[in-house]
Design an enzyme around this catalytic site. Structure first.
Site, short mmCIF file in Angstrom:
data_model
loop_
_atom_site.label_atom_id
_atom_site.label_comp_id
_atom_site.label_asym_id
_atom_site.label_seq_id
_atom_site.Cartn_x
_atom_site.Cartn_y
_atom_site.Cartn_z
N TYR A 137 31.24 51.01 31.58
CA TYR A 137 32.79 51.64 30.80
C TYR A 137 33.37 50.53 29.90
CZ TYR A 137 35.95 49.01 33.63
OH TYR A 137 36.41 48.58 34.94
N ARG A 168 30.15 44.99 23.53
CA ARG A 168 30.07 44.55 25.20
C ARG A 168 28.80 45.59 26.14
NH1 ARG A 168 34.94 42.57 28.53
NH2 ARG A 168 35.64 44.72 27.73
N LYS A 187 29.44 45.97 32.55
CA LYS A 187 31.39 46.27 32.99
C LYS A 187 30.59 47.52 33.78
CE LYS A 187 36.14 46.59 30.92
NZ LYS A 187 36.74 45.87 31.94
N GLU A 201 36.94 34.80 38.60
CA GLU A 201 38.28 35.21 37.46
C GLU A 201 39.31 36.46 38.27
OE1 GLU A 201 36.26 38.69 35.27
OE2 GLU A 201 34.98 38.72 36.24
N LEU A 226 33.51 38.98 34.07
CA LEU A 226 32.97 39.71 32.41
C LEU A 226 33.24 38.96 31.00
CD1 LEU A 226 32.96 42.93 31.89
CD2 LEU A 226 35.23 42.24 31.26
N1 PDD Z 1 39.30 45.33 33.11
N2 PDD Z 1 37.04 40.75 34.69
C1 PDD Z 1 37.06 41.58 34.99
C2 PDD Z 1 36.49 42.04 36.28
C3 PDD Z 1 37.90 42.83 34.06
O1 PDD Z 1 38.07 43.93 34.41
C4 PDD Z 1 38.26 43.33 32.66
C5 PDD Z 1 39.72 44.34 32.39
C6 PDD Z 1 38.96 41.64 32.16
C7 PDD Z 1 39.18 41.26 31.20
O2 PDD Z 1 38.38 42.12 29.69
P1 PDD Z 1 39.12 42.15 28.53
O3 PDD Z 1 39.91 41.14 28.50
O4 PDD Z 1 38.47 42.62 27.62
O5 PDD Z 1 39.94 43.80 28.93
C8 PDD Z 1 38.10 40.76 32.47
C9 PDD Z 1 40.07 46.60 32.52
C10 PDD Z 1 41.01 45.99 31.73
C11 PDD Z 1 39.80 47.87 33.88
O6 PDD Z 1 39.05 47.19 34.05
O7 PDD Z 1 40.39 48.54 33.36
#
Ligand code: PDD
Length: 294
Positions: free
Chosen positions: A32, A51, A144, A177, A201
């Site tokens: 996703y 990504r 993801k 993270e 991620l």
């Molecule tokens: N999650 N690390 C993880 C494990 C994440 O699930 C996310 C984002 C991030 C930050 O990535 P980005 O800046 O590209 O949103 C880092 C999204 C927002 C979610 O699962 O809803």
């Protein structure tokens, strides 16, 4: 009623249905994306779609749509779900519908789902409370993947410990993270975030924040953060598409630095908010400038 996209058409959310043998439902076999939209500007669409393609390639799939088609789907959703300034687009691709076998024999048609959600207004005056936990996830956190059970359990843990909203993860003594965010730490004015690898991620917000910090002459390193350095940090921030840059003021029940959002976070957030405002003010069709563009 909210309009979503499912397998080639826009339809009311209540009418969108997926067969029970969808491999997303049975195995969590899919990936996703979450893409923020400020005003009518889709933030870093090319980076999010790259990504998505990388996540798909990692699970032996190709993108079911070209970038132009994805943009069309996203713009269609935004038009059909007006209102609210900050929104996020959720894109979801599963391997498709098949008899339940771990490896499907026949070529499958992927299931493609997309929806639009409001991003709640966040006030970061007091900062967030988070806890730490061993990183119990797998070794491909760079994908993801929709199979989010470890992340859900880790956030559930935070909620149950003391009503915290996020869990910061440690693997072999090093910061990786958050359960659904990237982490930045500040010590003696220097900002640091762990380098990209298979244990984190590659956050699009993370990359944008690094770029904005450097543009504002705030030193920022992509370097390992050891466990004691996390606990000795003057400031800790979380970044994600839906949170932006969020200050952490309590870690495992103890104050981080002075227990208030710190001065470096204030400077970083100011640059980020200005950046957002510039984007939000841009009309939809305007091509983005080459650098720090969105
Ligand atoms: N999650 N690390 C993880 C494990 C994440 O699930 C996310 C984002 C991030 C930050 O990535 P980005 O800046 O590209 O949103 C880092 C999204 C927002 C979610 O699962 O809803």
């Amino acid at each position: 009623m909210e309009t979503v996209w499912l397998n080639g058409r826009f339809l009311p959310a209540a009418e969108a249905a997926v067969p029970v043998l969808d491999r997303g439902f049975i195995f969590g076999d899919g990936v996703y994306e979450v893409i923020p939209v400020f005003g009518n500007h889709i933030l870093r669409l090319a980076e999010h779609l790259l990504r998505l393609r990388q996540s798909l390639a990692a699970i032996y799939m190709e993108s079911p749509h070209t970038d132009a088609e994805w943009r069309g789907i996203i713009e269609g959703l935004l038009e059909r779900n007006p209102g609210g300034r900050d929104r996020s687009i959720y894109l979801h691709v599963t391997r498709g519908v098949a008899p339940r076998e771990h490896v499907s024999r026949a070529p499958l048609t992927p299931t493609v789902f997309a929806m639009c959600n409001p991003i709640p207004e966040r006030v970061h005056d007091t900062g967030l409370s988070v806890v730490t936990h061993a990183d119990i996830r797998w070794q491909r956190c760079d994908i993801k993947a929709i199979s989010l059970l470890p992340g859900i359990l880790l956030r559930e843990h935070a909620q149950r410990v003391d009503g915290s909203v996020e869990t910061i993860l440690l693997r072999d003594g090093y910061l990786t993270e958050g359960a659904a965010s990237n982490v930045f730490v500040v010590r003696k004015g220097e900002v640091r975030t762990p380098p990209k690898c298979n244990f984190i991620l590659p956050g699009v917000t993370r990359d944008l924040v690094i770029e904005l910090l450097r543009g504002a002459n705030i030193p920022c390193l992509e370097a390992e953060v050891r466990e004691p350095e996390l606990f000795a940090a003057d400031e800790i921030w979380l970044t994600s598409s839906t949170m932006g840059i969020a200050p952490v003021t309590r870690l495992d029940g103890k104050p981080v630095g002075a227990g208030r959002p710190g001065p470096v976070w204030r400077a970083a957030d100011c640059v980020y908010q200005e950046f957002k405002q510039r984007l939000g003010a841009m009309p939809v069709a305007q091509p983005a400038p080459a650098r720090a563009s969105g």
